[in-house]
Design a protein around this motif. Structure first.
Motif, PDB file in Angstrom:
ATOM      1  N   MET A 148       0.826  -1.204   0.000  1.00 21.39           N
ATOM      2  CA  MET A 148       0.000   0.000   0.000  1.00 21.39           C
ATOM      3  C   MET A 148       0.868   1.265   0.000  1.00 21.39           C
ATOM      4  N   GLU A 149       1.907   1.275   0.835  1.00 23.25           N
ATOM      5  CA  GLU A 149       2.797   2.435   0.898  1.00 23.25           C
ATOM      6  C   GLU A 149       3.535   2.635  -0.420  1.00 23.25           C
ATOM      7  N   ARG A 150       3.915   1.484  -1.058  1.00 23.13           N
ATOM      8  CA  ARG A 150       4.608   1.574  -2.340  1.00 23.13           C
ATOM      9  C   ARG A 150       3.692   2.161  -3.402  1.00 23.13           C
ATOM     10  N   LEU A 151       2.421   1.750  -3.399  1.00 22.24           N
ATOM     11  CA  LEU A 151       1.449   2.268  -4.361  1.00 22.24           C
ATOM     12  C   LEU A 151       1.223   3.762  -4.138  1.00 22.24           C
ATOM     13  N   THR A 152       1.112   4.143  -2.875  1.00 26.22           N
ATOM     14  CA  THR A 152       0.926   5.560  -2.548  1.00 26.22           C
ATOM     15  C   THR A 152       2.116   6.388  -3.022  1.00 26.22           C
ATOM     16  N   GLY A 153       3.313   5.847  -2.802  1.00 30.17           N
ATOM     17  CA  GLY A 153       4.525   6.552  -3.248  1.00 30.17           C
ATOM     18  C   GLY A 153       4.552   6.732  -4.751  1.00 30.17           C
ATOM     19  N   ARG A 154       4.122   5.702  -5.481  1.00 31.68           N
ATOM     20  CA  ARG A 154       4.092   5.790  -6.943  1.00 31.68           C
ATOM     21  C   ARG A 154       3.075   6.812  -7.418  1.00 31.68           C
ATOM     22  N   LEU A 155       1.917   6.850  -6.749  1.00 30.93           N
ATOM     23  CA  LEU A 155       0.885   7.826  -7.119  1.00 30.93           C
ATOM     24  C   LEU A 155       1.356   9.253  -6.863  1.00 30.93           C
ATOM     25  N   VAL A 156       2.030   9.443  -5.735  1.00 29.87           N
ATOM     26  CA  VAL A 156       2.569  10.772  -5.424  1.00 29.87           C
ATOM     27  C   VAL A 156       3.609  11.183  -6.457  1.00 29.87           C
ATOM     28  N   GLN A 157       4.484  10.252  -6.820  1.00 32.19           N
ATOM     29  CA  GLN A 157       5.506  10.546  -7.821  1.00 32.19           C
ATOM     30  C   GLN A 157       4.870  10.843  -9.173  1.00 32.19           C
ATOM     31  N   MET A 158       3.844  10.079  -9.542  1.00 32.28           N
ATOM     32  CA  MET A 158       3.154  10.299 -10.814  1.00 32.28           C
ATOM     33  C   MET A 158       2.491  11.675 -10.832  1.00 32.28           C
ATOM     34  N   TYR A 159       1.861  12.032  -9.701  1.00 37.14           N
ATOM     35  CA  TYR A 159       1.219  13.341  -9.609  1.00 37.14           C
ATOM     36  C   TYR A 159       2.258  14.456  -9.742  1.00 37.14           C
ATOM     37  N   GLY A 160       3.396  14.269  -9.067  1.00 38.60           N
ATOM     38  CA  GLY A 160       4.471  15.256  -9.150  1.00 38.60           C
ATOM     39  C   GLY A 160       4.989  15.418 -10.564  1.00 38.60           C
ATOM     40  N   ASN A 161       5.119  14.316 -11.289  1.00 36.48           N
ATOM     41  CA  ASN A 161       5.592  14.367 -12.680  1.00 36.48           C
ATOM     42  C   ASN A 161       4.602  15.101 -13.585  1.00 36.48           C
ATOM     43  N   ILE A 162       3.298  14.868 -13.350  1.00 35.19           N
ATOM     44  CA  ILE A 162       2.275  15.537 -14.158  1.00 35.19           C
ATOM     45  C   ILE A 162       2.291  17.037 -13.905  1.00 35.19           C
ATOM     46  N   VAL A 163       2.385  17.415 -12.618  1.00 35.18           N
ATOM     47  CA  VAL A 163       2.424  18.837 -12.260  1.00 35.18           C
ATOM     48  C   VAL A 163       3.656  19.507 -12.861  1.00 35.18           C
ATOM     49  N   SER A 164       4.798  18.827 -12.789  1.00 34.65           N
ATOM     50  CA  SER A 164       6.035  19.374 -13.353  1.00 34.65           C
ATOM     51  C   SER A 164       5.913  19.551 -14.861  1.00 34.65           C
ATOM     52  N   PHE A 165       5.308  18.583 -15.529  1.00 32.63           N
ATOM     53  CA  PHE A 165       5.126  18.666 -16.987  1.00 32.63           C
ATOM     54  C   PHE A 165       4.220  19.835 -17.355  1.00 32.63           C
ATOM     55  N   LEU A 166       3.109  19.984 -16.628  1.00 30.60           N
ATOM     56  CA  LEU A 166       2.189  21.087 -16.914  1.00 30.60           C
ATOM     57  C   LEU A 166       2.849  22.441 -16.669  1.00 30.60           C
ATOM     58  N   ARG A 167       3.658  22.509 -15.614  1.00 33.48           N
ATOM     59  CA  ARG A 167       4.351  23.759 -15.315  1.00 33.48           C
ATOM     60  C   ARG A 167       5.324  24.111 -16.440  1.00 33.48           C
ATOM     61  N   LYS A 168       6.038  23.123 -16.958  1.00 33.46           N
ATOM     62  CA  LYS A 168       6.965  23.364 -18.060  1.00 33.46           C
ATOM     63  C   LYS A 168       6.225  23.830 -19.311  1.00 33.46           C
ATOM     64  N   CYS A 169       5.029  23.279 -19.540  1.00 33.09           N
ATOM     65  CA  CYS A 169       4.220  23.715 -20.688  1.00 33.09           C
ATOM     66  C   CYS A 169       3.814  25.178 -20.539  1.00 33.09           C
ATOM     67  N   ILE A 170       3.408  25.546 -19.322  1.00 31.41           N
ATOM     68  CA  ILE A 170       3.015  26.936 -19.065  1.00 31.41           C
ATOM     69  C   ILE A 170       4.212  27.868 -19.251  1.00 31.41           C
ATOM     70  N   PHE A 171       5.375  27.457 -18.751  1.00 36.24           N
ATOM     71  CA  PHE A 171       6.578  28.286 -18.897  1.00 36.24           C
ATOM     72  C   PHE A 171       6.978  28.416 -20.365  1.00 36.24           C
ATOM     73  N   TYR A 172       6.747  27.377 -21.128  1.00 40.05           N
ATOM     74  CA  TYR A 172       7.060  27.433 -22.561  1.00 40.05           C
ATOM     75  C   TYR A 172       6.191  28.481 -23.252  1.00 40.05           C
ATOM     76  N   ILE A 173       4.915  28.540 -22.864  1.00 38.08           N
ATOM     77  CA  ILE A 173       4.011  29.541 -23.436  1.00 38.08           C
ATOM     78  C   ILE A 173       4.420  30.943 -22.987  1.00 38.08           C
ATOM     79  N   LEU A 174       4.766  31.078 -21.695  1.00 34.28           N
ATOM     80  CA  LEU A 174       5.177  32.379 -21.172  1.00 34.28           C
ATOM     81  C   LEU A 174       6.436  32.899 -21.868  1.00 34.28           C
ATOM     82  N   SER A 175       7.297  31.987 -22.260  1.00 30.88           N
ATOM     83  CA  SER A 175       8.580  32.393 -22.860  1.00 30.88           C
ATOM     84  C   SER A 175       8.410  33.051 -24.219  1.00 30.88           C
ATOM     85  N   VAL A 176       7.204  32.992 -24.789  1.00 27.87           N
ATOM     86  CA  VAL A 176       6.929  33.718 -26.027  1.00 27.87           C
ATOM     87  C   VAL A 176       7.013  35.221 -25.762  1.00 27.87           C
ATOM     88  N   GLY A 177       6.606  35.626 -24.547  1.00 27.71           N
ATOM     89  CA  GLY A 177       6.713  37.025 -24.135  1.00 27.71           C
ATOM     90  C   GLY A 177       8.053  37.284 -23.459  1.00 27.71           C
TER      91      GLY A 177
END
Length: 280
Positions: free
Chosen positions: A1-30
């Protein structure tokens, strides 16, 4: 259970990081700000609001700072300045000052660790202010960090401690006068030079090169939390033409939304500041 929770947290962190990079890519146009400064206001109010132990708000505030630094350097902001400790803060109770010095010492030494944000992003660290006012352990730790990061060149972090802008200006004027005094003495000894009223012995450039913050360009954005719109004796000389953003959240509560809003507003009104700078 703890291993599954850790994987979900890591997956969530990766998704958030990816979305943030996408937003920064758009911002860099300005236009990306070259220098952002932070007044970290509200740590003590956060502590009182949540009935926490003294100093707890500053510890949470340090985590908020790490997030802001990460956002800045991921976006491509080259210079970041933080107002960590004012000379006026020495007027607080001895117990609180000592607690803040202990916390500062701990966090300064943390910057030297191999996995620290400083090493991860190749950041050169400056401590700006009247460092002679700091106690010896903190001052020596600050000097070690500056020496250890002297060869880093990707970004710059300036930590203003034992700092006020008026002290910085007085220091710069004093240094300029001493420098010019030596120059006048040399001229007098060699040719009998006597200045007249038309001579401008001390120029703006003379003062600016002796500022504590001489190594950094003027800030593009100053962010002060808690909804306060005062600069509180911070970068008064350097802030004539910059955007001041004052979100209502306390410093420990600042997050990506406030950071994003500051960048968007800066990009929206930057033409006004560019025009003002060209008029100087």
């Amino acid at each position: 259970m703890e291993r599954l929770t850790g994987r979900l947290v890591q997956m969530y962190g990766n998704i958030v990081s990816f979305l943030r990079k996408c937003i920064f890519y758009i911002l860099s146009v300005g236009l990306i700000p070259n220098h952002i400064a932070f007044i970290m206001d509200g740590n003590r109010r956060y502590t009182k609001r949540l009935n926490l132990m003294q100093g707890a708000g500053h510890k949470v505030g340090y985590s908020a700072l790490m997030s802001m630094l990460k956002y800045c350097y991921e976006l491509g902001v080259r210079y970041v300045t933080i107002y960590a400790f004012s000379i006026d803060n020495f007027k607080r109770s001895p117990e609180e000052v000592q607690s803040l010095m202990d916390l500062m010492l701990d966090k300064i030494e943390e910057l030297l660790r191999e996995e620290s944000i400083v090493n991860r992003y190749g950041i050169r660290v400056y401590f700006s202010g009247n460092l002679k006012l700091l106690n010896e352990p903190v001052r020596l730790a600050a000097e070690r960090v500056m020496l250890a990061t002297a060869k880093n060149s990707k970004a710059v972090l300036s930590i203003c401690v034992a700092y006020t802008s008026t002290n910085e200006i007085v220091h710069a004027v004093r240094e300029s006068c001493e420098e010019k005094w030596d120059e006048i003495t040399l001229l007098n000894s060699s040719g009998g030079y006597v200045p007249d009223e038309s001579d401008h012995l001390i120029k703006v450039t003379d003062i600016e090169k002796h500022m504590y913050m001489a190594f950094a360009p003027d800030p593009d954005i100053i962010i002060r939390t808690s909804g306060e719109t005062r600069l509180s004796n911070f970068l008064l000389w350097q802030s004539a033409n910059c955007y001041l953003y004052s979100p209502s959240v306390l410093w420990p509560e600042i997050g990506f939304r406030q950071f994003l809003w500051a960048i968007l507003n800066f990009q929206r009104i930057r033409f006004y500041f560019d025009r003002k700078r060209k008029q100087l």
